[in-house]
Structure formats: structure tokens, C-alpha cells
Design a protein around this motif. Structure first.
Motif, PDB file in Angstrom:
ATOM      1  N   ASP A 298      -9.170  -4.862  -0.099  1.00 46.85           N
ATOM      2  CA  ASP A 298      -8.919  -3.796  -1.062  1.00 46.85           C
ATOM      3  C   ASP A 298     -10.111  -2.854  -1.205  1.00 46.85           C
ATOM      4  O   ASP A 298      -9.924  -1.649  -1.371  1.00 46.85           O
TER       5      ASP A 298
ATOM      6  N   TYR B 127      -5.439   3.442   5.750  1.00 47.93           N
ATOM      7  CA  TYR B 127      -5.299   2.851   4.414  1.00 47.93           C
ATOM      8  C   TYR B 127      -4.197   1.797   4.379  1.00 47.93           C
ATOM      9  O   TYR B 127      -4.343   0.750   3.755  1.00 47.93           O
TER      10      TYR B 127
ATOM     11  N   ARG C 195       0.836  -1.207   0.000  1.00 41.38           N
ATOM     12  CA  ARG C 195       0.000   0.000   0.000  1.00 41.38           C
ATOM     13  C   ARG C 195       0.875   1.264   0.000  1.00 41.38           C
ATOM     14  O   ARG C 195       0.563   2.228  -0.682  1.00 41.38           O
TER      15      ARG C 195
ATOM     16  N   TYR D 275      -3.276  -0.258   6.512  1.00 43.62           N
ATOM     17  CA  TYR D 275      -3.551  -1.452   7.306  1.00 43.62           C
ATOM     18  C   TYR D 275      -4.804  -2.220   6.877  1.00 43.62           C
ATOM     19  O   TYR D 275      -5.112  -3.246   7.470  1.00 43.62           O
ATOM     20  N   CYS D 276      -5.530  -1.744   5.876  1.00 39.54           N
ATOM     21  CA  CYS D 276      -6.757  -2.418   5.427  1.00 39.54           C
ATOM     22  C   CYS D 276      -6.416  -3.713   4.708  1.00 39.54           C
ATOM     23  O   CYS D 276      -5.741  -3.700   3.687  1.00 39.54           O
ATOM     24  N   GLU D 277      -6.925  -4.820   5.214  1.00 42.15           N
ATOM     25  CA  GLU D 277      -6.679  -6.108   4.576  1.00 42.15           C
ATOM     26  C   GLU D 277      -7.499  -6.276   3.305  1.00 42.15           C
ATOM     27  O   GLU D 277      -7.084  -6.961   2.385  1.00 42.15           O
TER      28      GLU D 277
ATOM     29  N   ALA E 118      -9.988  -0.553   1.660  1.00 39.64           N
ATOM     30  CA  ALA E 118      -8.906   0.412   1.450  1.00 39.64           C
ATOM     31  C   ALA E 118      -9.377   1.539   0.527  1.00 39.64           C
ATOM     32  O   ALA E 118      -9.115   2.715   0.788  1.00 39.64           O
ATOM     33  N   ASP E 119     -10.090   1.178  -0.534  1.00 46.04           N
ATOM     34  CA  ASP E 119     -10.624   2.194  -1.445  1.00 46.04           C
ATOM     35  C   ASP E 119     -11.614   3.098  -0.734  1.00 46.04           C
ATOM     36  O   ASP E 119     -11.634   4.310  -0.944  1.00 46.04           O
TER      37      ASP E 119
END
Length: 111
Positions: A77, A71, A13, A73-75, A80-81
């Protein structure tokens, strides 16, 4: 193919965000206060997963890249978006989006 140190989630990331911002590793490292002689190497180690920075460094990186630290650390996707989109929303719009999500969830739970 697996390398000795495959990129961590954080590293992947970070690399993606840095490239999106078009900032070289050394310049980003210097921007967050790393020594100019070791900045590039340290950033490379973060991106490849050899080392993961302390949370305080992650926060500095996020600030320099204009994105939420979450962002990194979000597993998932998609999450994360969503975190990136949330970070770009003006605070005045966040309440509206939060209400929409809560309403949607309440409707799903009530069925």
C-alpha cells in the motif's frame, strides 16, 4: 469473511480509484470503450476479482482515472501511494525526487 470471489488486489485498487473519482461503473466502462449494455457488469467483475482485465484495458482505466497503471498492481500500500504521488508530480519535479531517493539509498548503502 471470505466471499466466493473476494476482490483481487487489482479489483480493490480499481474500486477505490473509481470511487475516489466519483465515477459510476457503467460510465467508466463506457468511457474506456466497453459496450454500454455490458459496461457496468464488466466493471463489477473487474472490481470483485471475478475477471482481471487485459493490461491494455488496465491502461485505459488508468488513463480515464488519471493515475499510473502501475498503481493497480502494487502489492504494498505504501508503494501504491508513492506511485500515485509520482503520477501527480510534474515531470520537472520527478528528476529531483529521483535524485533525492538515489542519494538517500547511496547513503544507506555506504554506511
Amino acid at each position: 469473511m471470505t466471499t466466493k470471489h473476494s476482490a483481487s488486489l487489482f479489483g480493490r485498487r480499481l474500486r477505490d480509484a473509481r470511487r475516489q473519482a466519483d465515477i459510476p461503473q457503467d460510465r467508466l466502462g463506457i468511457q474506456i470503450g466497453l459496450d454500454e449494455h455490458t459496461a457496468s457488469a464488466r466493471m463489477s467483475r473487474y472490481e470483485t476479482g471475478v475477471h482481471e482485465p487485459a493490461f491494455e484495458i488496465a491502461v485505459k482505466l488508468a488513463k480515464a482515472l488519471h493515475l499510473p497503471a502501475a498503481y493497480f498492481y502494487c502489492e504494498d500500500d505504501d508503494l501504491a501511494d508513492l506511485v500515485l504521488a509520482w503520477g501527480r508530480l510534474p515531470k520537472s519535479e520527478r528528476k529531483h525526487v529521483k535524485t533525492l531517493i538515489e542519494t538517500k539509498l547511496a547513503g544507506k548503502l555506504g554506511k
